[in-house]
Design a protein around this motif. Structure first.
Motif, short mmCIF file in Angstrom:
data_model
loop_
_atom_site.label_atom_id
_atom_site.label_comp_id
_atom_site.label_asym_id
_atom_site.label_seq_id
_atom_site.Cartn_x
_atom_site.Cartn_y
_atom_site.Cartn_z
N HIS A 213 0.81 -1.21 0.00
CA HIS A 213 0.00 0.00 0.00
C HIS A 213 0.84 1.27 0.00
N GLY A 214 1.94 1.27 0.72
CA GLY A 214 2.78 2.46 0.77
C GLY A 214 3.30 2.84 -0.60
N ASP A 215 3.80 1.86 -1.35
CA ASP A 215 4.29 2.13 -2.70
C ASP A 215 3.17 2.60 -3.61
N ASP B 77 2.37 6.17 -3.02
CA ASP B 77 3.42 7.06 -3.57
C ASP B 77 3.22 7.28 -5.06
N ASP C 206 -4.44 12.08 4.15
CA ASP C 206 -3.15 12.71 3.87
C ASP C 206 -3.37 14.22 3.79
#
Length: 402
Positions: free
Chosen positions: A218-220, A223, A264
């Protein structure tokens, strides 16, 4: 449905979201009737209702093994169950959350880890994928079947229009499409040019994030989403009308940017605006006066494959067909329109046997009326279908590019 998530998950925003989705499910079982893997395997654990039970048990702290993960891996994320569900269960979102949390807690066998990492490194990297594809295309005559059929032939793009118009829309080149099917966006640009609209690709935009996000990274994935928003934002501020998607797999992802980045502080507002502007190419064209395109001639009979991401995720079932009929295209009859072709992003690589069974079913359903060609709205479906199709396969926008 009653739930009792363990504190570790209950304290996380994703865990709270998953709990709300679980509570909306009444386990009626309507979803099993439209689930491709349940229809093939007949195992409750390979259908939406059974998988929801497995995800519930995981989030409640029950023992979770590689076997549980295997049943979730077999899910195509086609979201046909969402279209069928009378309770509005957001199954696809629940699956993404559970896969991401599970990926951090269950170690996969070495071969699976290597293959998934290879996909994560190669597919989203446009230059690397393109270079490897060119090598494969050069070596294609020497490669034995069935691998040879999986290497798409080299294609050339038609020239992009040289002029510019006051009306502008954004497009996503993506990661696979520029080298595998380069004429898709070029054809879209030429068609829109005839309507007085300029299609613009932002050079810095790349992978939509779907490959990483759906594989649990999920982090990638987030991004990649932020990078695309940064690349598009100047054009949006300058009045771009829409972000027009020519690959429905990417469209399904981009339309969710607003939700996925809602927490975010630096991107929440921009992501919401991007999602508001995101439209499939068919939906955008349907809003235009198509009279200046004229009627298509000599195309023969065409079978349209509506990708799962278009009909179940973007909720655009029947839209492309309306555009094609307005353009004078003769559509062939097809059956089982709700079922997946088996491409499903990386599914055809990670679940090859089941993917091939679904592909055979889909091709049989698409060719019952003996079409002259098959068209679709997603690069993954196009590449997958053409590996075994007896007629040409291409993106539907190429029918209007004449």
């Amino acid at each position: 449905m009653q739930t009792n998530l363990v504190q570790e998950f209950a304290a996380q925003p994703e865990g709270q979201e998953a709990e709300a989705i679980l509570r909306s499910c009444v386990h009626c079982g309507f979803c099993t009737a439209t689930c491709p893997t349940y229809q093939e395997l007949g195992d409750e654990r390979d259908g939406p209702r059974g998988r929801i039970y497995l995800m519930k048990m995981f989030l409640e702290g029950h023992e979770t093994t590689e076997r549980t993960q295997e049943h979730l891996d077999r899910c195509l994320s086609c979201r046909a169950c969402e279209t069928t569900c009378p309770s509005g269960v957001q199954y696809g979102r629940l699956l993404d959350i559970s896969r991401g949390l599970m990926e951090d807690r269950i170690e996969r066998p070495a071969r699976e880890r290597w293959l998934r990492q290879a996909l994560l490194r190669v597919l989203p990297n446009r230059r690397l994928f393109g270079s490897l594809l060119r090598v494969g295309q050069l070596a294609r005559p020497l490669v034995p079947e069935p691998l040879r059929s999986k290497i798409p032939p080299r294609r050339e793009a038609s020239p992009w229009p040289a002029g510019s118009h006051p009306r502008k829309v954004l497009a996503l080149a993506g990661c696979v499409q520029p080298s595998a099917t380069p004429n898709t966006n070029a054809a879209a640009a030429r068609v829109l040019d005839r309507l007085g609209i300029t299609l613009v690709e932002a050079p810095a935009a790349g992978c939509c994030g779907a490959v990483s996000y759906h594989l649990g990274e999920h982090g990638d994935g987030l991004d990649y989403m932020r990078r695309n928003i940064d690349a598009w934002w100047p054009a949006i501020e300058n009045g771009a009308e829409a972000v027009v998607m020519t690959a429905s797999g990417c469209g399904a992802m981009v339309q969710d940017y607003g939700h996925l980045l809602k927490d975010d502080p630096a991107y929440a507002d921009k992501a919401r605006r991007v999602s508001e502007l995101t439209m499939d190419l068919g939906a955008f064209l349907l809003q235009q006066d198509l009279g200046s395109l004229g009627l298509a001639k000599g195309q023969g009979k065409v079978a349209f494959h509506c990708p799962c991401t278009l009909q179940h995720a973007m909720k655009q079932s029947g839209v492309v067909e309306q555009v094609l009929e307005k353009a004078g295209i003769t559509l062939a009859e097809t059956t089982d329109k709700h079922l997946c072709c088996g491409s499903a992003g990386t599914y055809s690589v990670l679940q090859p046997e089941l993917s091939q069974r679904l592909l055979a079913n889909k091709l049989a359903a698409l060719t019952v009326d003996q079409p002259d060609e098959i068209v679709t709205a997603n690069v993954g479906c196009q590449l997958h279908l053409e590996t075994r199709a007896s007629v040409p396969v291409r993106h539907w926008i190429e029918l209007l590019d004449r």
